[in-house]
Motif scaffolding. Structure first.
Motif, mmCIF file in Angstrom:
data_model
loop_
_atom_site.group_PDB
_atom_site.id
_atom_site.type_symbol
_atom_site.label_atom_id
_atom_site.label_comp_id
_atom_site.label_asym_id
_atom_site.label_seq_id
_atom_site.Cartn_x
_atom_site.Cartn_y
_atom_site.Cartn_z
ATOM 1 N N GLY A 54 1.139 -1.127 -0.016
ATOM 2 C CA GLY A 54 0.125 -0.404 0.073
ATOM 3 C C GLY A 54 1.163 1.625 -0.117
ATOM 4 N N PRO A 55 -0.207 2.360 0.251
ATOM 5 C CA PRO A 55 -1.620 2.493 0.691
ATOM 6 C C PRO A 55 -1.824 2.889 -0.930
ATOM 7 N N ALA A 56 -3.402 2.300 -1.484
ATOM 8 C CA ALA A 56 -4.019 2.035 -2.283
ATOM 9 C C ALA A 56 -2.878 0.886 -3.648
ATOM 10 N N ASP A 57 -2.415 0.426 -3.181
ATOM 11 C CA ASP A 57 -1.613 -0.988 -4.439
ATOM 12 C C ASP A 57 -0.618 0.437 -4.423
ATOM 13 N N SER A 58 -0.379 1.319 -4.316
ATOM 14 C CA SER A 58 0.829 1.871 -4.616
ATOM 15 C C SER A 58 2.366 1.573 -4.421
ATOM 16 N N THR A 59 2.386 0.553 -3.830
ATOM 17 C CA THR A 59 4.271 -0.104 -3.930
ATOM 18 C C THR A 59 3.916 -1.623 -3.912
ATOM 19 N N GLN A 60 2.304 -2.004 -5.221
ATOM 20 C CA GLN A 60 2.537 -3.125 -5.209
ATOM 21 C C GLN A 60 2.772 -3.729 -6.802
ATOM 22 N N THR A 61 4.404 -4.779 -6.111
ATOM 23 C CA THR A 61 4.730 -5.131 -7.049
ATOM 24 C C THR A 61 4.752 -6.450 -7.669
ATOM 25 N N LEU A 62 5.267 -7.030 -8.855
ATOM 26 C CA LEU A 62 5.109 -8.140 -8.551
ATOM 27 C C LEU A 62 5.348 -9.486 -8.257
ATOM 28 N N GLY A 63 6.211 -9.726 -7.574
ATOM 29 C CA GLY A 63 6.731 -10.146 -5.638
ATOM 30 C C GLY A 63 5.426 -10.001 -5.556
ATOM 31 N N THR A 64 5.325 -8.819 -4.490
ATOM 32 C CA THR A 64 4.087 -8.828 -3.812
ATOM 33 C C THR A 64 3.132 -8.915 -4.625
ATOM 34 N N LEU A 65 2.490 -8.880 -5.255
ATOM 35 C CA LEU A 65 1.176 -9.610 -5.918
ATOM 36 C C LEU A 65 0.799 -11.269 -6.118
ATOM 37 N N THR A 66 2.303 -11.633 -6.753
ATOM 38 C CA THR A 66 2.308 -13.369 -6.477
ATOM 39 C C THR A 66 2.029 -13.685 -5.099
ATOM 40 N N TYR A 67 2.283 -12.853 -3.764
ATOM 41 C CA TYR A 67 2.266 -13.241 -2.547
ATOM 42 C C TYR A 67 1.121 -12.858 -1.925
ATOM 43 N N GLN A 68 0.313 -11.833 -2.836
ATOM 44 C CA GLN A 68 -1.608 -11.380 -2.111
ATOM 45 C C GLN A 68 -2.478 -12.605 -3.204
ATOM 46 N N ASN A 69 -2.270 -13.206 -4.148
ATOM 47 C CA ASN A 69 -3.153 -13.832 -5.264
ATOM 48 C C ASN A 69 -2.831 -15.105 -4.506
ATOM 49 N N SER A 70 -1.442 -15.821 -4.080
ATOM 50 C CA SER A 70 -1.475 -17.033 -3.535
ATOM 51 C C SER A 70 -2.003 -17.541 -2.107
ATOM 52 N N PHE A 71 -1.217 -15.790 -0.717
ATOM 53 C CA PHE A 71 -1.495 -16.298 0.766
ATOM 54 C C PHE A 71 -1.969 -15.658 0.925
ATOM 55 N N VAL A 72 -2.855 -14.334 0.357
ATOM 56 C CA VAL A 72 -3.977 -13.883 1.581
ATOM 57 C C VAL A 72 -5.392 -13.845 -0.267
ATOM 58 N N GLU A 73 -5.502 -13.915 -0.685
ATOM 59 C CA GLU A 73 -6.785 -14.798 -1.591
ATOM 60 C C GLU A 73 -6.927 -16.062 -1.953
ATOM 61 N N LEU A 74 -5.493 -16.519 -1.599
ATOM 62 C CA LEU A 74 -5.639 -17.933 -1.977
ATOM 63 C C LEU A 74 -5.637 -18.999 -3.237
ATOM 64 N N ASP A 75 -5.527 -17.664 -3.912
ATOM 65 C CA ASP A 75 -5.976 -18.461 -5.592
ATOM 66 C C ASP A 75 -4.176 -18.584 -6.430
ATOM 67 N N PHE A 76 -3.781 -19.726 -5.635
ATOM 68 C CA PHE A 76 -2.740 -19.991 -5.909
ATOM 69 C C PHE A 76 -2.210 -20.438 -8.147
ATOM 70 N N GLY A 77 -3.512 -20.712 -8.255
ATOM 71 C CA GLY A 77 -3.260 -20.174 -9.853
ATOM 72 C C GLY A 77 -2.534 -18.984 -10.064
ATOM 73 N N ALA A 78 -3.636 -18.545 -10.503
ATOM 74 C CA ALA A 78 -3.145 -16.569 -10.524
ATOM 75 C C ALA A 78 -1.531 -16.531 -9.892
ATOM 76 N N GLY A 79 -1.639 -16.699 -9.083
ATOM 77 C CA GLY A 79 0.128 -16.355 -7.984
ATOM 78 C C GLY A 79 0.764 -17.450 -8.931
ATOM 79 N N ALA A 80 0.834 -17.944 -9.372
ATOM 80 C CA ALA A 80 1.467 -19.047 -10.498
ATOM 81 C C ALA A 80 1.520 -18.469 -11.532
ATOM 82 N N VAL A 81 0.770 -17.210 -12.507
ATOM 83 C CA VAL A 81 0.921 -17.009 -13.025
ATOM 84 C C VAL A 81 1.855 -15.838 -13.035
ATOM 85 N N VAL A 82 1.681 -14.959 -12.439
ATOM 86 C CA VAL A 82 2.548 -13.825 -11.770
ATOM 87 C C VAL A 82 3.777 -14.419 -11.999
#
Length: 321
Positions: free
Chosen positions: A269-297
């Protein structure tokens, strides 16, 4: 006169030469043994690479084409869904923002780390008191774990109680800068912290490279009337090019995938202003539990690193020729 006959024992015939079956197979056998012994030394490394790099890579690629959910861990069923995960990620606006932030973060960090590291390396080539002590002191940011550095800098950059704002307020420069809470300042602040962490590594490697530059060439350039900048640009930098390449490649590989520092400072954050590919992988996989999307990133990150590695190898090959 009777003749005396001397009895002689059985004469031993000379040993027949040993014939090796197969004619000239002995050199081939030695060569084969040598090759087996060579593979014996290489095999542990190959097995290690296949188990800890090859298998996770293949598994991540397969997962990006599966409907992989938390229930999959229990029932073991993860049906293939084609390119649904890829389409979902590529049509997500946050992915484009994360890709752009990753580019800014990587380029800004590499430029700052390399520029300041090179300046310090040149500075420490001069002999002066406490030279070695100061060089050792500058290594401290590199030795501290990344998460610890992030937590410390989060306290320093706090808008209300941070040391930096308090110091600025003491100098009359205004002590209410939202370093980590403003979408326009957060990424800049994270880049500054990463530059602080990476300066020691760049300085040490470049300092070692500068020690290999022959002093005689500098002395000859000085006798010819060349200025210090001209000597540095025409002699030092060309000779330092292989070291510079190594520093930039290693810096790119470590910067493009940074996760822990950003999580400790802003959590994306704030407002995803520091979201990078690394943090997006983590968010998709371990926060939203969407492991397929996390694997894509994650696969996109691997692809970026692979493309960069190919260009690097081609550049080195052309220089060798």
């Amino acid at each position: 006169m009777p003749t005396t006959t001397t009895a002689t024992g059985p004469t031993t015939a000379p040993a027949a030469p040993r014939v090796v079956r197969g004619g000239g197979s002995d050199p081939l056998r030695k060569r084969r043994r040598r090759r087996i012994s060579q593979w014996g030394f290489i095999a542990p490394a190959v097995v290690f690479m296949l188990l800890f790099f090859g298998y996770p890579l293949v598994r991540n690629i397969v997962m990006s084409f599966q409907d992989f959910s938390p229930s999959t861990f229990f029932d073991g069923e993860a049906p293939f869904n084609g390119t649904d995960n890829w389409s979902k990620v590529f049509h997500d606006e946050l992915f484009g923002q994360a890709l752009w932030h990753t580019a800014l973060f990587t380029i800004g960090s590499l430029a700052g780390q390399f520029g300041i590291g090179l300046a310090l390396a040149v500075f420490f080539t001069k002999r002066f008191p406490l030279n070695g002590f100061l060089r050792s002191l500058i290594l401290l940011p590199w030795l501290v774990p990344m998460v610890v550095s992030g937590i410390v800098w989060r306290r320093i950059l706090d808008q209300d109680t941070g040391v930096l704002n308090s110091f600025a307020d003491t100098l009359g420069l205004g002590g209410s800068t939202p370093w980590l809470t403003s979408p326009g300042m957060a990424l800049f602040s994270v880049i500054l912290v990463n530059i602080w962490i990476g300066i020691p590594f760049n300085m040490v490697i470049l300092y070692g490279g500068l020690q290999e530059v022959p002093r005689e060439m500098h002395e000859a350039a000085s006798l010819d009337g060349a200025s210090a900048w001209r000597t540095f640009r025409s002699i030092t930098l060309p000779l330092l090019k292989p070291v510079i390449t190594v520093v930039l490649v290693l810096g790119f590989m470590s910067t493009v995938k940074i996760l822990d520092l950003i999580l400790a400072l802003t959590d994306g954050g704030p407002a995803d202003s520091t979201q990078t590919l690394g943090t997006l992988t983590y968010q998709n996989s371990f926060v939203e539990l969407d492991f397929g999307a996390g694997a894509v990133v994650g696969n996109v990150l691997i692809l970026i690193s692979a493309v960069f590695a190919v260009f690097y190898l081609r550049a080195n090959r052309s220089e060798g020729k």
